[in-house]
Design an enzyme around this catalytic site. Structure first.
Site, PDB file in Angstrom:
ATOM      1  N   GLY A   1       0.819  -1.205   0.000  1.00  0.00           N
ATOM      2  CA  GLY A   1       0.000   0.000   0.000  1.00  0.00           C
ATOM      3  C   GLY A   1       0.846   1.246   0.000  1.00  0.00           C
TER       4      GLY A   1
ATOM      5  N   ASP B   1     -10.746   6.370   3.653  1.00  0.00           N
ATOM      6  CA  ASP B   1     -10.286   5.571   2.505  1.00  0.00           C
ATOM      7  C   ASP B   1     -11.182   4.350   2.340  1.00  0.00           C
ATOM      8  OD1 ASP B   1      -8.783   4.970   0.305  1.00  0.00           O
ATOM      9  OD2 ASP B   1      -7.147   4.036   1.411  1.00  0.00           O
TER      10      ASP B   1
END
Length: 744
Positions: free
Chosen positions: A419, A532
């Site tokens: 990520g 997110d």
């Protein structure tokens, strides 16, 4: 005695790392076919657990029982060399024959344009033509267009005196080099006026031959002018992996070269090859390369194998006790002179000083290591955690050694996600608990990174909900901070699994995710905005229970505030347009992102397409336009619609449209969304909902009414055309920090 001590010190300083694995194939895969060994990255089909046995599609081989041969496409394979990046294959010989019955000819084509990883080796092959009054052409093609040609010719004029066995000199036999980077070729054989030619040579069958052959695999004989004794020849192919250079693959993290190996750009202009470092051997594409024991294999320059000590990647030569020298064959060993007792005493004193110095050094190193751990503790936000002691009191502190052991020293094969803020490894603790360990990235300006890390610890330590991934602990004594989570094995972002979800599962997962976000917004001591929300951050455990994850970008919203001013952060396609314009983060930003997730579950489409030719680049815009134009059912993913769930799908689509309103104040809260979705689930269990007599046309009539009265009643703020224009302008004018999914 001094030599012995120095030897012990040298041995102690050398790190030896042996690997037991010399395997060349993946577990559960077939390793050979008709006597031909099949090393990884090549493979035959799938393993016994259903995973591919090959690295990429171009390396998939077939064990062809019809012709009793291993084949790549329709080309027989006779050997594969992973160390030189080559494979030997068979190619047919081209012929042109003339006799009283007429002319017969065959042309050979070697076509590998669909497999760009393979190139005909220009260094290890020759193009050969055999015959009298013969010519041969080697033509290359690129995208079905002729590129360039080469060839050779030989004429005898009826004279056999200058034709000699073993010489391909241009009389009876000629040869030329192969041009580089040829993937698709055609070989053609022909003759110069065989019909009118007469001469002293008595040919039973007047034929000309042309073929590509591996260097050294063909020796010319005059008998071949009468009849060539073979129909196929061995051809060497160079192969490479990937489609980018070493540097490009390394920067993207896609390089396949394993431990103790190096990456070398392929000279074929496509991809790269992996090679073991000097002193190592093995399969660099699979388990990596292991140390060669030069002392046991005789690959050393020592006086004898008994005077050799193996090290990782190399070896050390030494002399026997009582002798001096470097122990190599070049300089050898020599007997020592008898030293006076005074020198023996001096040596003993020197050893005592050396031992004392070593002890002091070890003490210094221990204190230095302790200070380094303290430095990392403070650098990774330990003081912030201490100040927030009440908030993080339930967080377990793990040692660096335990997590290193749990991940096999952070083996790349255990990576389960990458990520924007770090990498996630699968690990097994000493009590056999399977965990996910998030390792943050090292950055120069580390303060923001530390704040993100500590923020995630503080956020997760306060959350106790069945649909939120559980934080087990953290580690702060390493250069890179670590978080330890419960391990969740599945994710709705997995394309194969997502396509197999039925409607009931999709509705349940959406409801559980909504309940988790509702808990964060409404039930936490301080409201938490995830920031997110996306399908990649909704994981599924063994029972396919949804769990919201990845709180690296999350933020608290104090009770006395309605919004926070922050730098725009999230994932393109899910970002709230209002947040992108104003930089004001609210709980309604998560609601918009969740609306995109609902649209994903309904349509199966990606939230945003970067392909310029794609008609619908933004899923939210596309979805709302389908509702407005009454084409919802045409937009659904194939397989989820049936006669029993049409009304449920319409209701969920309405919820999604409410979430996707441009103005945050017009969107429902996550608590309202969760209640609506739970109501739809309960409604689906009622008998009257699945009544076959229900008039579907009445339900379908609700869609345009709902679209106009419920979802579009706020005028232009939610219209499909307006949102499309608004969103596109925001994408062009607003710089957005995109955080990639962590995969956890």
């Amino acid at each position: 005695m001094e030599v012995k001590l120095l030897f012990v010190i040298v041995v102690a300083l050398v790190a030896i790392d042996h690997s037991d694995s010399n395997e060349i194939i993946l577990d559960g895969c077939r390793g050979e076919c008709y006597g031909v060994e099949v090393p990884y990255p090549f493979g035959i089909g799938n393993s016994n657990v259903g995973t591919p046995c090959f690295l990429e599609k171009s390396f998939e081989l077939t064990c062809n029982n019809t012709i009793s041969s291993l084949t790549l496409g329709n080309i027989p394979v006779i050997s594969i060399n992973i160390y030189q990046g080559q494979a030997d294959m068979l190619s047919y010989v081209s012929k042109y024959c003339y006799n009283s019955s007429g002319v017969s000819s065959t042309t050979t084509d070697i076509t590998l344009t669909s497999i760009r990883s393979f190139t005909i080796s220009s260094k290890d092959n020759k193009f050969i033509s055999v015959g009298c009054n013969t010519y041969g052409y080697l033509n290359s093609f690129y995208n079905n267009t002729e590129g360039y040609s080469t060839g050779c010719l030989t004429r005898c004029y009826g004279n056999n005196m200058e034709i000699h066995d073993g010489y391909c000199s241009g009389i009876g036999c000629c040869e030329v080099d192969i041009p580089p980077r040829m993937r698709e070729i055609s070989t053609i054989a022909g003759t110069f006026d065989f019909e009118n030619f007469t001469g002293p040579l008595d040919f039973n069958n007047n034929c000309s031959y042309s073929f590509v052959v591996k260097n050294g695999n063909y020796t010319f004989s005059k008998e071949h002018l009468v009849n060539l004794p073979f129909d196929t020849s061995t051809v060497v192919f160079d192969w490479s992996v990937g489609n980018e250079t070493c540097e490009e693959s390394r920067s993207k993290g896609t390089i396949t070269c394993k431990g103790n190996s190096t990456c070398v750009d392929a000279d074929t202009g496509y991809g790269y090859r992996c090679q073991c470092k000097k002193g190592f051997e093995g399969n660099p594409y699979l388990h990596g390369c292991t140390d060669i024991d030069e002392c046991k294999t005789g690959q050393n320059s020592c006086v004898s194998d008994h005077n050799c000590h193996n090290t990782n990647g190399s070896y050390i030569c030494f002399c026997p006790k009582g002798q001096s020298g470097n122990g190599t064959k070049e300089d050898g060993c020599h007997k020592k002179n008898v030293l006076p007792h005074i020198f023996i005493g001096a040596s003993a004193g020197f050893i005592a000083i050396l031992v004392g110095t070593c002890l002091l050094y070890l003490t210094y190193q221990k204190r230095k290591f302790f200070k380094l751990k303290q430095k990392f503790f403070e650098q990774n936000g330990g003081l912030i955690l201490l100040q927030k002691g009440k908030e993080s009191s339930h967080t377990k502190i793990f040692t660096a050694n335990k997590l290193k052991k749990a991940t096999n020293n952070y083996d790349e094969k255990l990576i389960i996600g990458r990520g924007g803020y770090g990498t996630v490894f699968k690990g097994v603790l000493e009590n056999d608990t399977v965990v996910a360990i998030k390792k943050s990235k090292i950055v120069d300006a580390g303060q923001l990174q530390v704040e993100q890390f500590i923020n995630e610890v503080i956020v997760l330590s306060q959350i106790n909900h069945r649909n939120v991934v559980k934080l087990l602990g953290c580690c702060l004594e390493t250069e890179v901070p670590l978080l330890v989570y419960e391990f969740v094995s599945n994710g709705i972002h997995n394309e194969n699994k997502r396509n197999n979800f039925n409607w009931e599962n999709r509705l349940r997962i959406a409801t559980e995710a909504a309940e988790a976000l509702s808990y964060l917004h409404s039930s936490a001591s301080i409201p938490i905005v995830h920031r997110d929300v996306k399908s990649a951050n909704i994981l599924l455990d063994e029972d396919y229970t949804a769990k919201v994850s990845d709180f690296g970008a999350s933020r608290f919203v104090p009770v006395d505030q309605n919004a926070l001013a922050t730098m725009v952060q999230g994932t393109i396609g899910y970002l709230d347009p209002e947040y992108m314009q104003t930089n004001q983060l609210t709980e309604k930003s998560d609601v918009y992102s969740f609306g995109v997730v609902l649209a994903e579950l309904l349509t199966g489409k990606k939230p945003f397409s970067f392909v310029k030719l794609e008609e619908n680049t933004n899923l939210a815009t596309y979805f709302l336009s389908c509702l407005k134009e009454d084409c919802l059912f045409e937009a659904l993913q194939v397989g989820i619609l049936n006669e029993g769930n049409k009304q449920e799908i319409v209701e969920v689509a309405i919820v999604a449209a409410k979430c996707l309103r441009l103005k945050g104040e017009e969107r429902p809260s996550m608590k309202e969304v969760a209640i609506e979705l739970e109501g739809i689930r309960l409604m689906s269990k009622c008998h009257w909902v699945n009544n076959g007599d229900k008039n579907f046309e009445e339900i379908q009539h609700l869609l345009p009414m709902s679209s106009s009265s419920e979802k579009y009643e706020h005028g232009d703020s939610s219209s499909g055309s307006h949102q499309n224009t608004k969103y596109d302008s925001i994408i062009k004018d607003q710089e957005v920090l995109i955080a990639l999914p962590s995969g956890r």
